[in-house]
Design a protein around this motif. Structure first.
Motif, short mmCIF file in Angstrom:
data_model
loop_
_atom_site.label_atom_id
_atom_site.label_comp_id
_atom_site.label_asym_id
_atom_site.label_seq_id
_atom_site.Cartn_x
_atom_site.Cartn_y
_atom_site.Cartn_z
N MET A 356 0.83 -1.20 0.00
CA MET A 356 0.00 0.00 0.00
C MET A 356 0.87 1.25 0.00
O MET A 356 2.09 1.19 0.19
N ALA A 360 -1.13 4.52 4.42
CA ALA A 360 -2.33 3.68 4.33
C ALA A 360 -3.07 3.59 5.66
O ALA A 360 -4.30 3.61 5.70
N ARG A 385 -5.85 2.16 -1.59
CA ARG A 385 -4.53 2.36 -1.00
C ARG A 385 -3.49 1.39 -1.56
O ARG A 385 -2.29 1.58 -1.36
#
Length: 493
Positions: A356, A360, A385
């Motif tokens: 991510m 995130a 994300r």
């Protein structure tokens, strides 16, 4: 086998549909199962023995090959592996290994009697394909039978007897999954209460066993069996149907050539832990405690450490490639550290490849309304994300590889429940806390059964099933099935 579940609100409808649908009974399994099993056993034992013994210049390789083939099929027949009830029902390796060891013993005696002189190791190696081919055949028929049962084929038509609440519970549990041969076609409730499962009511027994109840009970049950063409009567015992009353119903069914099964009230307990006993004329079911002492836990620990060390060494070039891909794909570190809760509630730092964007965790609160999981876990199928490289890593489960470090240090295991977050554990009830009695794993029943596609209740059910029924061989089986789940990618996002 993957456990196929219906959402709770659809259980009643699913039960009614299965009861009404035309089904093929358990004796109607695909006709190729038996010839395929016999052929696989004959060729798997006979052909390799013939080739090896011929290469070893044994005097009678053909006779030895025929003898091995007949001995292997004979062992399988004596062990009732070719019975209609057994065909396709098991993909386990241990029963086949047991049969194979019996074969080794039989042929060892034959070797002494006949004076056969082929080197022992060569003879043993010649018999190994029989084991492998038989296991492969079992897995093939098992998968085919599983698919057939999802279409209500090769099943047993079941009539359930019990007090309404108990009968509903049994019917709902059976209707929610297809990893068994039972299709409930009718219910005979005890008493006047309503049945909410949606299965047709085939009859009804009086709440109290009156003086004429034995005859009335037998007549009502037999009439329900005939009207719904049931193969098996499944009783959910309760205060109103037990003891002498249940005994007389059993007599009536058995006199009519029908089968009776009794549900003991246990759920998700492996048959390996059950033992039938007799005490003073009472049939007693002993439930062995979960395995947490002895040789098997030691073997698990050795396998974990050795497997993690070997994996880290073997996969080091892949680690370097993934690190470069992550760093080139987005800004931030290649590894992601997160606090998880381990065995007995002890927190630890779990390692993963970063999939991510770097902020995130901060964005999670903003996406709370988009959570697609019905429980304590946070899952979004198309999580914004996740990076492009991260999506590929998740799809292939490569993001989990750094957890080999956690396995090596003893914080995790190769196989076990999913390691939960602290905020999830803070909301656990007494039942959910039981999943923390073992080390969390890189893979487990949750991964090979659907991963993020599973509901929260299904995830907990699988974790508790693992905790209560763990064995070393079950870990080996899960690891073997994990490869297929990773290739399939189902539920990985």
């Amino acid at each position: 086998m993957r456990h196929v579940h219906f959402p709770a609100q659809r259980v009643a409808g699913a039960a009614a549909e299965l009861a009404a649908a035309p089904v093929r009974r358990i004796g109607d399994k695909a006709r190729w199962y038996l010839p395929a099993a016999v052929t696989a056993d004959l060729l798997g034992a006979g052909l390799p023995v013939g080739l090896v013994f011929d290469a070893a210049q044994q005097a009678r390789p053909v006779y030895c090959a025929v003898g091995a083939a007949l001995a292997w099929t004979g062992v399988q027949a004596v062990r009732r592996r070719y019975a209609a009830r057994a065909l396709g029902e098991s993909r386990g390796v241990l029963p086949v290994v047991h049969d194979w060891l019996i074969l080794i013993g039989v042929l060892a005696v034959a070797r002494v009697v006949t004076g056969e002189s082929t080197p022992r190791l060569a003879a043993l190696g010649a018999l190994l394909p029989a084991l492998l081919i038989t296991v492969a055949c079992h897995k093939l028929t098992y998968r085919h039978l599983t698919a057939a049962r999802r279409e209500a084929q090769a099943v047993s038509r079941v009539l359930v007897i019990g007090e309404p609440a108990a009968a509903d519970s049994v019917i709902s549990h059976l209707a929610a999954r297809t990893d068994h041969p039972y299709v409930v076609v009718g219910v005979v409730p005890v008493g006047s209460g309503s049945v909410d499962s949606g299965v047709p009511v085939a009859g009804r027994l009086d709440a109290r066993a009156a003086s004429g109840a034995p005859t009335a009970d037998a007549s009502a049950v037999l009439a329900a069996v005939r009207s719904h063409h049931a193969d098996l009567v499944l009783v959910a015992p309760g205060a109103r149907i037990a003891g002498e009353r249940l005994r007389r119903i059993a007599w009536a069914l058995h006199d009519a050539g029908l089968e009776l099964a009794v549900f003991p009230g246990l759920v998700e307990v492996s048959v390996k832990r059950l033992e039938t006993l007799s005490a003073g004329g009472l049939a007693v079911l002993r439930v062995a405690p979960p395995v947490n002492r002895g040789v098997q836990p030691v073997l698990k620990s050795v396998l974990d450490r050795a497997g993690a060390a070997f994996g880290l060494l073997l996969l080091s070039p892949l680690f370097l490639t993934i690190v470069l891909a992550i760093r080139l794909g987005s800004r931030g570190p290649a590894f992601y550290r997160q606090q998880r809760i381990g065995r007995d509630g002890v927190p630890f730092t779990m390692w993963k490849f970063r999939t991510m964007v770097v902020d995130a965790d901060r964005l999670k609160a903003e996406l709370a309304g988009a959570n697609e999981n019905d429980g304590l876990m946070f899952k979004i199928r198309r999580d914004p994300r996740v990076t492009r490289v991260g999506r590929l890593l998740r799809r292939t489960s490569l993001d989990e590889l750094p957890q080999l470090l956690n396995v090596l240090t003893g914080q995790m295991s190769l196989v076990g429940p999913r390691p939960p977050l602290p905020e999830e554990v803070a909301r656990y009830d007494e039942v959910e806390l039981r999943r923390l009695t073992v080390r969390p794993g890189m893979t487990g029943l949750w991964q090979i059964s659907g991963r993020s596609d599973l509901s929260w209740d299904e995830t907990i059910q699988l974790d508790l099933q693992y905790v209560d029924n763990w064995s070393f061989t079950s870990d080996v089986d899960v690891m073997g099935r994990t490869l297929r789940a990773v290739v399939d990618g189902r539920g990985a996002y």
